[in-house]
Design an enzyme around this catalytic site. Structure first.
Site, PDB file in Angstrom:
ATOM      1  N   GLU A  63      23.863  74.017  82.703  1.00 25.49           N
ATOM      2  CA  GLU A  63      22.424  74.320  82.795  1.00 25.49           C
ATOM      3  C   GLU A  63      21.697  73.100  82.288  1.00 25.49           C
ATOM      4  OE1 GLU A  63      21.163  76.799  84.227  1.00 25.49           O
ATOM      5  OE2 GLU A  63      22.873  78.146  84.361  1.00 25.49           O
TER       6      GLU A  63
ATOM      7  N   ASN B 257      16.562  73.227  71.795  1.00 20.29           N
ATOM      8  CA  ASN B 257      15.236  73.813  72.042  1.00 20.29           C
ATOM      9  C   ASN B 257      15.213  75.339  71.949  1.00 20.29           C
ATOM     10  OD1 ASN B 257      16.650  74.070  74.439  1.00 20.29           O
ATOM     11  ND2 ASN B 257      14.860  73.719  75.716  1.00 20.29           N
TER      12      ASN B 257
ATOM     13  N   CYS C 169      13.225  74.121  78.905  1.00 18.22           N
ATOM     14  CA  CYS C 169      13.803  73.685  80.189  1.00 18.22           C
ATOM     15  C   CYS C 169      12.962  74.208  81.338  1.00 18.22           C
ATOM     16  CB  CYS C 169      15.233  74.168  80.309  1.00 18.22           C
ATOM     17  SG  CYS C 169      15.405  75.908  79.937  1.00 18.22           S
TER      18      CYS C 169
ATOM     19  N   GLU D 121      23.526  82.069  83.970  1.00 16.41           N
ATOM     20  CA  GLU D 121      23.707  82.699  82.665  1.00 16.41           C
ATOM     21  C   GLU D 121      22.986  84.046  82.679  1.00 16.41           C
ATOM     22  OE1 GLU D 121      24.838  79.863  79.403  1.00 16.41           O
ATOM     23  OE2 GLU D 121      22.835  79.165  79.898  1.00 16.41           O
TER      24      GLU D 121
HETATM   25  P1  NAD Z   1      21.575  66.738  75.376  1.00 16.29           P
HETATM   26  O1  NAD Z   1      22.206  66.669  76.719  1.00 16.29           O
HETATM   27  O2  NAD Z   1      21.269  65.465  74.695  1.00 16.29           O
HETATM   28  O3  NAD Z   1      22.522  67.533  74.366  1.00 16.29           O
HETATM   29  C1  NAD Z   1      22.970  68.856  74.624  1.00 16.29           C
HETATM   30  C2  NAD Z   1      24.238  69.118  73.828  1.00 16.29           C
HETATM   31  O4  NAD Z   1      25.277  68.257  74.329  1.00 16.29           O
HETATM   32  C3  NAD Z   1      24.114  68.797  72.337  1.00 16.29           C
HETATM   33  O5  NAD Z   1      24.874  69.736  71.591  1.00 16.29           O
HETATM   34  C4  NAD Z   1      24.743  67.407  72.238  1.00 16.29           C
HETATM   35  O6  NAD Z   1      25.255  67.121  70.971  1.00 16.29           O
HETATM   36  C5  NAD Z   1      25.850  67.514  73.272  1.00 16.29           C
HETATM   37  N1  NAD Z   1      26.314  66.225  73.791  1.00 16.29           N
HETATM   38  C6  NAD Z   1      25.648  65.049  73.843  1.00 16.29           C
HETATM   39  N2  NAD Z   1      26.429  64.091  74.377  1.00 16.29           N
HETATM   40  C7  NAD Z   1      27.606  64.672  74.681  1.00 16.29           C
HETATM   41  C8  NAD Z   1      28.813  64.214  75.265  1.00 16.29           C
HETATM   42  N3  NAD Z   1      28.972  62.962  75.653  1.00 16.29           N
HETATM   43  N4  NAD Z   1      29.797  65.103  75.445  1.00 16.29           N
HETATM   44  C9  NAD Z   1      29.654  66.404  75.102  1.00 16.29           C
HETATM   45  N5  NAD Z   1      28.540  66.899  74.528  1.00 16.29           N
HETATM   46  C10 NAD Z   1      27.533  66.046  74.323  1.00 16.29           C
HETATM   47  O7  NAD Z   1      20.286  67.663  75.527  1.00 16.29           O
HETATM   48  P2  NAD Z   1      19.207  68.048  74.419  1.00 16.29           P
HETATM   49  O8  NAD Z   1      18.356  66.857  74.154  1.00 16.29           O
HETATM   50  O9  NAD Z   1      19.870  68.724  73.260  1.00 16.29           O
HETATM   51  O10 NAD Z   1      18.358  69.168  75.180  1.00 16.29           O
HETATM   52  C11 NAD Z   1      17.335  68.880  76.076  1.00 16.29           C
HETATM   53  C12 NAD Z   1      17.794  69.010  77.495  1.00 16.29           C
HETATM   54  O11 NAD Z   1      18.372  70.298  77.705  1.00 16.29           O
HETATM   55  C13 NAD Z   1      16.680  68.915  78.502  1.00 16.29           C
HETATM   56  O12 NAD Z   1      17.083  68.110  79.582  1.00 16.29           O
HETATM   57  C14 NAD Z   1      16.486  70.353  78.966  1.00 16.29           C
HETATM   58  O13 NAD Z   1      15.937  70.501  80.250  1.00 16.29           O
HETATM   59  C15 NAD Z   1      17.860  70.864  78.892  1.00 16.29           C
HETATM   60  N6  NAD Z   1      17.887  72.322  78.824  1.00 16.29           N
HETATM   61  C16 NAD Z   1      18.237  73.014  79.945  1.00 16.29           C
HETATM   62  C17 NAD Z   1      18.252  74.400  79.936  1.00 16.29           C
HETATM   63  C18 NAD Z   1      18.651  75.184  81.157  1.00 16.29           C
HETATM   64  O14 NAD Z   1      18.963  76.353  81.019  1.00 16.29           O
HETATM   65  N7  NAD Z   1      18.653  74.605  82.342  1.00 16.29           N
HETATM   66  C19 NAD Z   1      17.893  75.080  78.765  1.00 16.29           C
HETATM   67  C20 NAD Z   1      17.528  74.333  77.635  1.00 16.29           C
HETATM   68  C21 NAD Z   1      17.532  72.958  77.675  1.00 16.29           C
END
Ligand code: NAD
Length: 496
Positions: free
Chosen positions: A252, A154, A286, A466
Site C-alpha cells: 500500500e 502517519n 495517504c 486491506e
Molecule cells: P517509508 O516508505 O519511508 O517507510 C515505511 C516503512 O518502511 C517504515 O517502517 C520504514 O522504516 C520502512 N522502510 C524504509 N526503508 C526500508 C527498506 N529499505 N526496507 C524495508 N523497510 C523499509 O514511508 P513513510 O515515510 O513512513 O510513510 C509515508 C508514505 O506512506 C507515503 O508515501 C504515503 O502515501 C504512504 N502511505 C500509504 C498508505 C496506503 O494505504 N496506500 C497509507 C499510509 C501511508
C-alpha cells in the site's frame, strides 16, 4: 522531570534489549525538545530471533480454533476502547496530529479488531457439488506462516491493526516493525494484544531502521508474507526483494488523490471537503486530497471561500483543543514541503496562501508549516503530479466532467478520488471511470470504513486490499478439498 522510559523489543514473549546495544529517540514533532521515549535500534540478529520465535509459535497457533483466536482479539478490542483517550494522547505526542484525529486512529484500530475478532467465527469457505457421484467438494482457508508487517508513521496504530488482526485471526504469526518516528503506538497495540492472551512468540515487535530491520524482514527465508505500507519508492524495493523467494507481498503506497468539483456542486460542502481532505492530518494521509480540480464556471467562487478558510485554520500543538492542524512529522518532511513549494512557484503555479514555515513562540522546536494553496495549476506541473505529503493543495481549473476525469486519472497513483455534484448521471459516470481503489461522491477523499476493501490501483498498490474480508484473502491461502465416499476409483471428468 520524570526519567524517559526505555522501550524494548518483544521477542518470544520476552521484552528484551537489542543485541546491538544501540537505541534511538522518539521525539514530539510539535516540540523536538520533548522526548517521548527511547527505543531499540535493532539489527539483523534481533530480526532473526523474532522470526525464529514466530516460526516456532506458528506450529501451535495455526491449530488454535479461529473462534478462540477471535476471543483474544475481542478482549484486545475492548481494552483499546477503554483506553482510547490515553492512547490517543500518547499518539499525538509522538506523531503530532490533533487529538480528534488520533482518537480516530485508535477508533480505527478498535473497529478493525472487533471486525476481525468476528471473522474468527466466519472464515467461510465454499462447498459445491462434485461432477462425480458420491464425492464432496469444499474449499477452506489455510494460514500461511510467518508474516512481516512494516508500517509508516502517519497512522501509527490503525495501519498496524489492519495488518496484525487479519493475520492473527487467519492463524499466522507475525513480526511487526513500526516507523522510527512513531514506535510507541505500535508498542501500545502489541502490549494490549499480549495482555489479552496472545501466546508467546505469536506477536513479535522489533523497532529500528528500514535499512537494517526492514530489509531483513523482507529477505529472511522463513518469512512467507510481507505486508508493507509506505512510499512507492520503498514499496518497489519490497516487491523486488519478495520476488526472489516468491513471498506474498501486499503493498500500500503513495497517492495523489483528487477532489473534483463540478458546476452543479454544493460549493460550501465542497470547500468543507477540500479543507478536511487537503489539510486533515497536515496533508500527511495517504488519501489526502492534494489536488482539487474545479470547473471554470465556479472556480472563482470556490477559490474565494477555500483560500479564506485555509488562511484561518489554527495551526499548533495537536494537544491544544482549539488547534485544527498539527506539525509535520519531522524536519525532513518539512524540507520536502519547502522544496515542493519552491518547485511550484518556479513552475508558475499561483501561490494563494501559505508557502512558509511557521516559527517563533508556540512554534519553536516544532515542524510547523502554513496551510498552502496553489491556484491555476497545470495538470502536468510537478506539484500536481507528485506526492508531497504535507499541507499543500494544488488547484487545477477544468471544463466539465470529462476533463475533470481525465485530469483526475492523469497521475501514476490510484488510491482515492471524489466528485462533488448534484447530478446522479455525473456521479455514476465518474464512479465507473475513475481509476482509483476508493471513490467518494460528495465527500472528501479520506475516511475509509473497516468493513470495505482499502487500497489503490496503479503505482499505489499491487492488487491486494486491506480491511474487510479482502484482507483474509491476503493472509490465508485457499485449499480445495475433495472427499470421495464412493469406495471405488472415480476418475475426474477430464480423465474419464
Ligand atoms: P517509508 O516508505 O519511508 O517507510 C515505511 C516503512 O518502511 C517504515 O517502517 C520504514 O522504516 C520502512 N522502510 C524504509 N526503508 C526500508 C527498506 N529499505 N526496507 C524495508 N523497510 C523499509 O514511508 P513513510 O515515510 O513512513 O510513510 C509515508 C508514505 O506512506 C507515503 O508515501 C504515503 O502515501 C504512504 N502511505 C500509504 C498508505 C496506503 O494505504 N496506500 C497509507 C499510509 C501511508
Amino acid at each position: 522531570m520524570a526519567p524517559v522510559k526505555v522501550y524494548k523489543n518483544l521477542i518470544d514473549g520476552e521484552w528484551v534489549e537489542s543485541s546491538s546495544g544501540r537505541t534511538f529517540e522518539n521525539v514530539n514533532p510539535a516540540n523536538e525538545k520533548e522526548l517521548v521515549g527511547i527505543f531499540q535500534k535493532s539489527n539483523q540478529q534481533d530480526v532473526d530471533a523474532a522470526v525464529a520465535a514466530a516460526k516456532g509459535a506458528y506450529k501451535t497457533w495455526r491449530l488454535v480454533p479461529p473462534p478462540k483466536r477471535g476471543e483474544i482479539l475481542f478482549r484486545a478490542a475492548r481494552t483499546l476502547a477503554e483506553r482510547k483517550e490515553e492512547l490517543a494522547t500518547q499518539m499525538t505526542r509522538e506523531m503530532g496530529k490533533i487529538l480528534d484525529e488520533t482518537r480516530g486512529d485508535v477508533q480505527e484500530a478498535i473497529d478493525m479488531t472487533f471486525y476481525m475478532a468476528g471473522e474468527g467465527r466466519r472464515l467461510f469457505g465454499q462447498t459445491t457439488p462434485s461432477e462425480l457421484r458420491n464425492k464432496f467438494c469444499m474449499s477452506v482457508r489455510s494460514p500461511i506462516g510467518v508474516c512481516s508487517l512494516i508500517t509508516p508513521w502517519n497512522f501509527p496504530m490503525a495501519i498496524p491493526s489492519w495488518k496484525v488482526m487479519p493475520a492473527l485471526v487467519c492463524g499466522n504469526t507475525v513480526v511487526m516493525k513500526p516507523a522510527t518516528d512513531t514506535p510507541l503506538s505500535m508498542y501500545n497495540l502489541v502490549r494490549i494484544l499480549e495482555d489479552s492472551g496472545i501466546p508467546r512468540g505469536v506477536v513479535n515487535y522489533v523497532t529500528g531502521g528500514g535499512g537494517e530491520v526492514g530489509e531483513r524482514l523482507m529477505t529472511h527465508p522463513d518469512v512467507r508474507v510481507v505486508s508493507f505500507t509506505g512510499s512507492t519508492e520503498v514499496g518497489r524495493r519490497v516487491s523486488e526483494a519478495c520476488s526472489q523467494t516468491f513471498k506474498h507481498s501486499c503493498l500500500e503506497m503513495g497517492g495523489k488523490n483528487v477532489i473534483m468539483v463540478l458546476e452543479d456542486a454544493n460549493l460550501d460542502l465542497a470547500v468543507d471537503g477540500a479543507l478536511w481532505g487537503g489539510f486533515g492530518t497536515t496533508g500527511q494521509r495517504c488519501t489526502a486530497a492534494s489536488r482539487v480540480v474545479v470547473d471554470k464556471k465556479v472556480y472563482k467562487a470556490f477559490m474565494d471561500k477555500f483560500v479564506e478558510r485555509a488562511r484561518s485554520l489554527k495551526v499548533g500543538n495537536g494537544l491544544e483543543p482549539t488547534v485544527q492542524m498539527g506539525p509535520l512529522i519531522n524536519e525532513g518532511q518539512l524540507k520536502t514541503v519547502e522544496e515542493y513549494v519552491e518547485i511550484g512557484k518556479n513552475e508558475g503555479a499561483e501561490l494563494l496562501t501559505g508557502g512558509k514555515r511557521l516559527t517563533g513562540g508556540e512554534y519553536d522546536g516544532g515542524h510547523f508549516y502554513a496551510p498552502t494553496i496553489f491556484g491555476d495549476c497545470d495538470p502536468k506541473m510537478r506539484v500536481a503530479q507528485e506526492e508531497i505529503f504535507g499541507p499543500v493543495v494544488s488547484v487545477i481549473p477544468c471544463d466539465g466532467l470529462d476533463e475533470a476525469i481525465e485530469i483526475g486519472n492523469g497521475v501514476i497513483y490510484g488510491l482515492s478520488s471524489s466528485l462533488y455534484t448534484r447530478n446522479v448521471n455525473n456521479a455514476f459516470k465518474a464512479m465507473r471511470d475513475m481509476e482509483t481503489g476508493i471513490f467518494y461522491v460528495n465527500a472528501p477523499t479520506i475516511g475509509a470504513e473497516t468493513h470495505l476493501p482499502f487500497g489503490g490501483t496503479k503505482q499505489t498498490g499491487n492488487g491486494h486490499r486491506e480491511a474487510s474480508t479482502a484482507a483474509l484473502d491476503f493472509y490465508s491461502e485457499w485449499k480445495s478439498v475433495y472427499v470421495d465416499y464412493s469406495d471405488s476409483l472415480q476418475r475426474a471428468q477430464i480423465d474419464a
